[in-house]
Design a protein around this motif. Structure first.
Motif, PDB file in Angstrom:
ATOM      1  N   GLN A  53       1.548 -16.205  12.493  1.00 42.28           N
ATOM      2  CA  GLN A  53       2.807 -16.094  11.753  1.00 42.28           C
ATOM      3  C   GLN A  53       2.847 -14.769  10.991  1.00 42.28           C
ATOM      4  OE1 GLN A  53       3.521 -18.932   8.420  1.00 42.28           O
ATOM      5  NE2 GLN A  53       5.312 -19.571   9.606  1.00 42.28           N
ATOM      6  N   ALA A  54       3.729 -13.875  11.425  1.00 44.46           N
ATOM      7  CA  ALA A  54       3.865 -12.583  10.744  1.00 44.46           C
ATOM      8  C   ALA A  54       4.132 -12.798   9.257  1.00 44.46           C
ATOM      9  CB  ALA A  54       5.005 -11.790  11.370  1.00 44.46           C
ATOM     10  N   PRO A  55       3.560 -11.938   8.393  1.00 46.12           N
ATOM     11  CA  PRO A  55       2.809 -10.714   8.679  1.00 46.12           C
ATOM     12  C   PRO A  55       1.287 -10.894   8.708  1.00 46.12           C
ATOM     13  CG  PRO A  55       3.332 -10.785   6.359  1.00 46.12           C
ATOM     14  CD  PRO A  55       3.874 -12.054   6.954  1.00 46.12           C
ATOM     15  N   ALA A  56       0.807 -12.095   9.024  1.00 47.86           N
ATOM     16  CA  ALA A  56      -0.643 -12.315   9.112  1.00 47.86           C
ATOM     17  C   ALA A  56      -1.250 -11.331  10.106  1.00 47.86           C
ATOM     18  CB  ALA A  56      -0.933 -13.746   9.550  1.00 47.86           C
ATOM     19  N   GLY A  57      -2.413 -10.800   9.748  1.00 47.34           N
ATOM     20  CA  GLY A  57      -3.109  -9.872  10.624  1.00 47.34           C
ATOM     21  C   GLY A  57      -2.885  -8.416  10.296  1.00 47.34           C
ATOM     22  N   LEU A  58      -1.892  -8.134   9.444  1.00 48.58           N
ATOM     23  CA  LEU A  58      -1.665  -6.746   9.049  1.00 48.58           C
ATOM     24  C   LEU A  58      -2.719  -6.302   8.044  1.00 48.58           C
ATOM     25  CD1 LEU A  58       2.212  -6.500   8.499  1.00 48.58           C
ATOM     26  CD2 LEU A  58       0.891  -5.928  10.545  1.00 48.58           C
TER      27      LEU A  58
END
Length: 540
Positions: free
Chosen positions: A404-409
């Protein structure tokens, strides 16, 4: 030798390059006992890597080197790609302000950088360094990993055991072989003569600051090669042409002939000239039981993005906080199952990006180079892929299981002020999990507060108005970032990547609950009822 006489460590590492040094430092700072075995008695004295990006500059600062780094690095310039007529094909802005603060890329002289690493590592009593010992056999049981090493002079053998064995032992890794890992070959292979040059005192060379000269007659790289004692090195790389052999390119007179258009013999000293084969290899298995690989043992890439060493240091930073939890008994080793899913796709994308750039310059055919030029000038060539983020692992997901954005940024990093204290965010707030809110603190439930306390998470508010409990966003890093991504509150992992974020304060408890469930699913033990004692124990 009796079993009781075999030394036992938390972690044993093979290799003593920068990846091994930073892995050892990351673990030692958290109190873990580390042994390093390296077959060479003397450090390799010549440079290889020439740059670190903003993310790794932040990592090294977090590991206690913020004061030393400015003396051993300098900001990167614009990185430009030219055709044979010096018409610009592509430009990458390495000197612009990065999300981590400072320029996108800093150039380094690797031996000087490693000397700094070595001094910091050797100051740690938790690290035992063994030079001149070659690893000859790696095995494991359910209870420990075992390494047999041999003295390269006397032939004496020793055996050591550890909870985890990390192979930072290069492209021909013993540990990679021991875990039975194959390698994916992405198909890039080219020989290049690498020449490092130190200009004489007072000499200013009329050359591009950082360029790829995509001339099919002789594809050429010209980049900085770091700083030592106030003097700046330069690097040239010349592609081996089809009619040439690697052996003939390694003659010094050939190096000077190739350098002739750029630098004369009476203007500089050649520090090193050697032919290297640039390849694109990616290990298919990064961990088996108590054995793991990192750095060149796990991935090899063309140098055109300057990401080889950076990728290895990212491996370190990803592993360090997870191993810390495991070694302190706060997590099962199933947490390590997230290492490859998080790191392999990321470095795979970096390899692809490096190959994209490499294929622009590695064209020794005039007709194909003309086709390339026309494609660039007509706008048919797409821009380089964006630098990757995390796409798997411990990241918040939606109901369908998609990240689920912005996860991983990657999270921002800048200067903040709290009362009279001002400094970089990591220095003011500290490391570990951080819950960052914009404008005002969200209302957390008691169970969510207890969980955050149990994992040692910091809770901060950033804003533009001085108020009790608010960090002033001095560099304007946080508020614009959070506004851009529609974030009211974000949960940042110990390695600076976003676990997840919410747009509304009322959803924060759900965000925290999701992290709690994810950590539990991946083997992390959280004793929320012991929150008064747990934060220091679990903080990364």
């Amino acid at each position: 030798m009796t079993t009781s006489a075999i030394p036992f460590y938390d972690v044993v590492q093979i290799g003593y390059g920068p990846v091994s040094e930073i892995m050892a430092l990351s673990l030692a700072r958290q109190g873990h006992k580390v042994a390093i075995f390296e077959r060479w008695r003397e450090r390799y004295a010549l440079p290889r890597a020439v740059c670190i990006d903003h993310e790794l500059y932040r990592v090294l600062s977090a590991l206690g080197m913020s004061q030393q780094l400015p003396a051993v690095s300098h900001a990167g310039p614009h990185y430009k790609w030219f055709n044979a007529e010096w018409k610009e094909l592509l430009s990458i802005d390495w000197e612009s302000e990065s999300i981590s603060g400072g320029p996108e890329v800093n150039f380094v002289h690797q031996p000087t950088l490693e000397k700094m690493f070595e001094e910091v590592v050797q100051a740690r009593p938790e690290v035992t360094l063994n030079l001149g010992w070659e690893a000859v056999e790696a095995t494991q049981t359910a209870d420990y990993a075992q390494l047999v090493v041999r003295d390269t002079e006397s032939g004496e053998t020793r055996t050591v055991r550890c909870k985890y064995l990390i192979g930072a032992d290069g492209a021909n890794s013993l540990v990679r072989q021991a875990i039975g890992s194959t390698q994916e070959d992405r198909g890039f292979e080219a020989d290049w003569l690498v020449i490092d040059v130190l200009p004489n005192e007072g000499v200013t060379l009329d050359i591009p600051p950082a360029a790829q000269y995509c001339n099919p007659i002789r594809p050429t790289t010209i980049v900085p090669a770091g700083i030592k004692d106030g003097r700046y090195f330069r690097r040239w790389e010349f592609m081996r042409l089809p009619h040439e052999t690697a052996a003939e390119l390694e003659h010094e007179h050939v190096a000077w002939d190739l350098l002739e258009p750029w630098v004369k013999r009476d203007q500089a000293t050649i520090v090193r000239h050697k032919v290297y084969t640039f390849r694109s290899l990616l290990a298919n298995t990064w961990r088996k039981g108590r054995m793991l690989i990192a750095g060149d043992a796990a991935h090899v890439m063309p140098p055109f993005m300057g990401q080889g060493m950076c990728a290895g240091l990212r491996d370190d930073w990803n592993l360090a906080w997870k191993l810390d939890l495991i070694l302190k008994g706060h997590a099962d080793d199933t947490l390590l199952d997230t290492y490859q899913p998080e790191r392999r796709p990321h470095v795979s994308d970096v390899i692809d990006l490096s190959m994209f750039l490499g294929k622009i310059i590695c064209i020794p055919d005039a007709d194909k180079a003309a086709e390339r030029d026309e494609a660039f000038f007509s706008g048919k060539v797409p821009p380089p892929p964006a630098f990757p983020s995390l796409t798997d692992g411990i990241l918040r997901r939606d109901a369908d299981g998609a990240v689920q954005a912005p996860a991983g940024l990657l999270s921002p990093h800048g200067t903040v002020r709290s009362g009279e204290r001002q400094g970089r965010f990591d220095e003011v707030v500290g490391l570990g999990f951080v819950l960052v809110s914009r404008g005002s603190a969200p209302s957390l439930g008691s169970s969510q507060r207890a969980f955050l306390d149990a994992i040692g998470a910091k809770r901060v508010v950033v804003g533009n108005i001085a108020a009790r409990g608010t960090l002033i966003d001095v560099d304007h890093k946080y508020l614009p970032y959070m506004e851009q991504h529609g974030i009211q509150t974000m949960l940042v992992r110990p390695d600076f990547y976003l676990y997840g974020a919410v747009a509304n304060a009322r959803d924060v408890n759900g965000l925290v609950d999701d992290l709690a469930a994810d950590l539990k699913r991946h083997g992390v033990h959280v004793q929320a009822e012991q929150s008064e004692q747990a934060p220091q124990a679990l903080a990364a």
